[in-house]
Scaffold this motif. Structure first.
Motif, mmCIF file in Angstrom:
data_model
loop_
_atom_site.group_PDB
_atom_site.id
_atom_site.type_symbol
_atom_site.label_atom_id
_atom_site.label_comp_id
_atom_site.label_asym_id
_atom_site.label_seq_id
_atom_site.Cartn_x
_atom_site.Cartn_y
_atom_site.Cartn_z
ATOM 1 N N HIS A 275 8.668 6.265 -64.706
ATOM 2 C CA HIS A 275 7.583 6.128 -65.672
ATOM 3 C C HIS A 275 6.355 6.910 -65.197
ATOM 4 O O HIS A 275 6.073 6.958 -63.992
ATOM 5 N N LEU A 276 5.643 7.486 -66.152
ATOM 6 C CA LEU A 276 4.487 8.334 -65.866
ATOM 7 C C LEU A 276 3.236 7.726 -66.496
ATOM 8 O O LEU A 276 3.246 7.337 -67.672
ATOM 9 N N PHE A 277 2.166 7.644 -65.696
ATOM 10 C CA PHE A 277 0.898 7.082 -66.158
ATOM 11 C C PHE A 277 -0.238 8.059 -65.839
ATOM 12 O O PHE A 277 -0.253 8.672 -64.776
ATOM 13 N N PHE A 278 -1.194 8.176 -66.759
ATOM 14 C CA PHE A 278 -2.358 9.038 -66.562
ATOM 15 C C PHE A 278 -3.604 8.171 -66.455
ATOM 16 O O PHE A 278 -3.763 7.187 -67.194
ATOM 17 N N HIS A 279 -4.505 8.548 -65.544
ATOM 18 C CA HIS A 279 -5.744 7.809 -65.315
ATOM 19 C C HIS A 279 -6.929 8.754 -65.435
ATOM 20 O O HIS A 279 -6.866 9.914 -65.005
ATOM 21 N N ASP A 280 -8.024 8.250 -65.995
ATOM 22 C CA ASP A 280 -9.254 9.039 -66.098
ATOM 23 C C ASP A 280 -9.929 9.161 -64.738
ATOM 24 O O ASP A 280 -9.728 8.316 -63.845
ATOM 25 N N LEU A 281 -10.732 10.195 -64.570
ATOM 26 C CA LEU A 281 -11.513 10.364 -63.355
ATOM 27 C C LEU A 281 -12.405 9.147 -63.114
ATOM 28 O O LEU A 281 -12.868 8.515 -64.063
ATOM 29 N N VAL A 282 -12.640 8.842 -61.854
ATOM 30 C CA VAL A 282 -13.575 7.779 -61.480
ATOM 31 C C VAL A 282 -14.671 8.398 -60.627
ATOM 32 O O VAL A 282 -14.479 9.463 -60.017
ATOM 33 N N PRO A 283 -15.857 7.787 -60.568
ATOM 34 C CA PRO A 283 -16.908 8.305 -59.686
ATOM 35 C C PRO A 283 -16.415 8.381 -58.242
ATOM 36 O O PRO A 283 -15.576 7.580 -57.812
ATOM 37 N N GLU A 284 -16.941 9.347 -57.497
ATOM 38 C CA GLU A 284 -16.486 9.598 -56.129
ATOM 39 C C GLU A 284 -16.545 8.341 -55.267
ATOM 40 O O GLU A 284 -15.648 8.080 -54.467
#
Length: 402
Positions: A275-284
């Motif tokens: 299964h493949l999941f995409f995540h948005d960028l998070v602050p450093e």
């Protein structure tokens, strides 16, 4: 009277953690730090300011600001496009092609009259060579091998000769020159018949988060990869090809900006057992905590172009500092970072069936995974900014005394 250090870079601090770490380390050591950079987003600029808010002796100055719609930002885009066109069409090499505000960086840097300049990234390296020739004290941080970077299609608009001359000047004449691995340092010294640059690993401060002494690995295992941009040429397609041979189901988690077309291409490549999941960028400052949500970090890299082969991806260091075992692509740089502690599984560029079978066996062994995590903890205690920043402070002190 405090000494002034000017860091010349060309991207947001929140997207260039190496420059940010150097700035805050120097500020904490008592120097006045002046940063010249550019902006493409008001939101990212706000993150930049937040990152240095605790350091009143750091000043951030924008040479170019594309987040605004005005004559200056229009001109910056136009001249950058013109510079790239001149290389592609007429082979006329120029610094305009390397970034925005190229015509203003040199004068902005001169006006600061810093006691020492430290130049990061491509355009500032060229600016730094001009400052050197004008008699200023300039050091260089070669974060990558700039003249041997990017995929072939992007290199068609890149002033390779100009970058080579700037790299040579940096290595031969800079007050000091640093880079990110011994593998790259040795290759640069060989390429330019220059002194070997000093190595400061692209590591991070040890995160202030609570870890589990015994990690509870998920079923299925959650494998994690991150970058500013999820795209081709980073080893993802090659790794998904390997997953076709793995019967053990895994979850592949990718964090970063991604186009819809590339997202769909990866989904189509992935075999049905995974299964493949995409995540948005998070602050450093939230990334270390985010990484702890997963089981294994993927430090995937191809061995081309040459810059990728000799550098050590910052992913490797961030995984071990978050106490994750790592699956590491075998490149010259990655071997250097990995081999001292063996905190996971090293994967050759073209693994055969026996190696893939060994990978599956490793993924199914809780004992081996726990041992890899223990080694990652040891590696994180060695590879961290608390140790590496001392090298920078020493180099700056010596340079200022000359």
């Amino acid at each position: 009277m405090h000494k002034t250090i000017c860091i010349v870079t060309q991207s947001h601090l929140c997207r260039n953690p190496r420059a940010l770490k150097e700035a805050t380390a120097l500020a904490a050591a008592g120097y006045d730090v002046h940063i010249l950079t550019g902006s493409v987003s008001a939101d990212l600029y706000a993150q930049d300011l937040s990152a240095i808010a605790d350091f009143p002796n750091i000043r951030l100055q924008l040479v170019s600001d594309l987040s605004k719609t005005n004559l200056k930002s229009f001109a910056d885009r136009f001249f950058n496009k013109l510079g790239r066109w001149a290389i592609r069409r007429f082979k006329i090499e120029n610094s305009l092609a390397l970034g925005y505000g190229a015509l203003r960086y040199y004068d902005a840097a001169r006006a600061i009259k810093a006691d020492l300049y430290i130049c990061h990234q491509e355009l500032p390296t060229c600016i730094g060579s001009r400052l050197l020739n004008a008699g200023f004290k300039v050091a260089f941080d070669l974060e990558d091998w700039y003249s041997e970077d990017l995929l072939p299609e992007a290199r068609a608009e890149r002033p390779i000769g100009l970058l080579q001359r700037a790299e040579s000047e940096a290595l031969r004449k800079g007050s000091f020159c640093i880079t990110t691995s011994n593998a790259l340092a040795e290759k640069l010294a060989q390429q330019y018949s220059s002194p070997k640059p000093r190595v400061i690993y692209n590591v991070f401060p040890r995160p202030e988060i609570s870890f589990q002494k015994t990690k509870l690995f998920s079923k299925p295992l959650k494998l994690f990869w991150f970058s500013q941009t999820i795209g081709p040429g980073r080893g993802l397609e090659q790794f998904i090809k390997i997953l076709h041979s793995l019967k053990t189901p895994i979850e592949l988690h990718l964090l970063g900006n991604v186009t819809e077309s590339y997202r769909q291409s990866l989904i189509a490549l992935l075999p049905s057992q995974h299964h493949l999941f995409f995540h948005d960028l998070v602050p450093e400052n939230q990334l270390a905590t985010k990484i702890t949500e997963f089981d294994i970090g993927l430090a995937l890299e191809l061995n081309t172009p040459a810059s990728r082969n000799y550098t050590i991806t910052n992913k490797f260091f961030q995984y071990i500092q978050s106490e994750l075992p790592v699956i590491t692509s075998e490149t010259e740089g990655q071997k250097e970072g990995y081999d001292l502690f063996n905190p996971g599984f090293k994967l050759s560029q073209q693994p055969d069936s026996a190696e893939i079978e060994a990978l599956e066996k490793w993924l199914n062994s809780p004992e081996e995974l726990q041992l890899a995590q223990n080694r990652a903890i040891e590696a994180g205690a060695f590879y961290n900014w608390e140790n590496e920043s001392k090298k920078l402070i020493s180099l700056v002190g010596i340079a200022l005394e000359k």
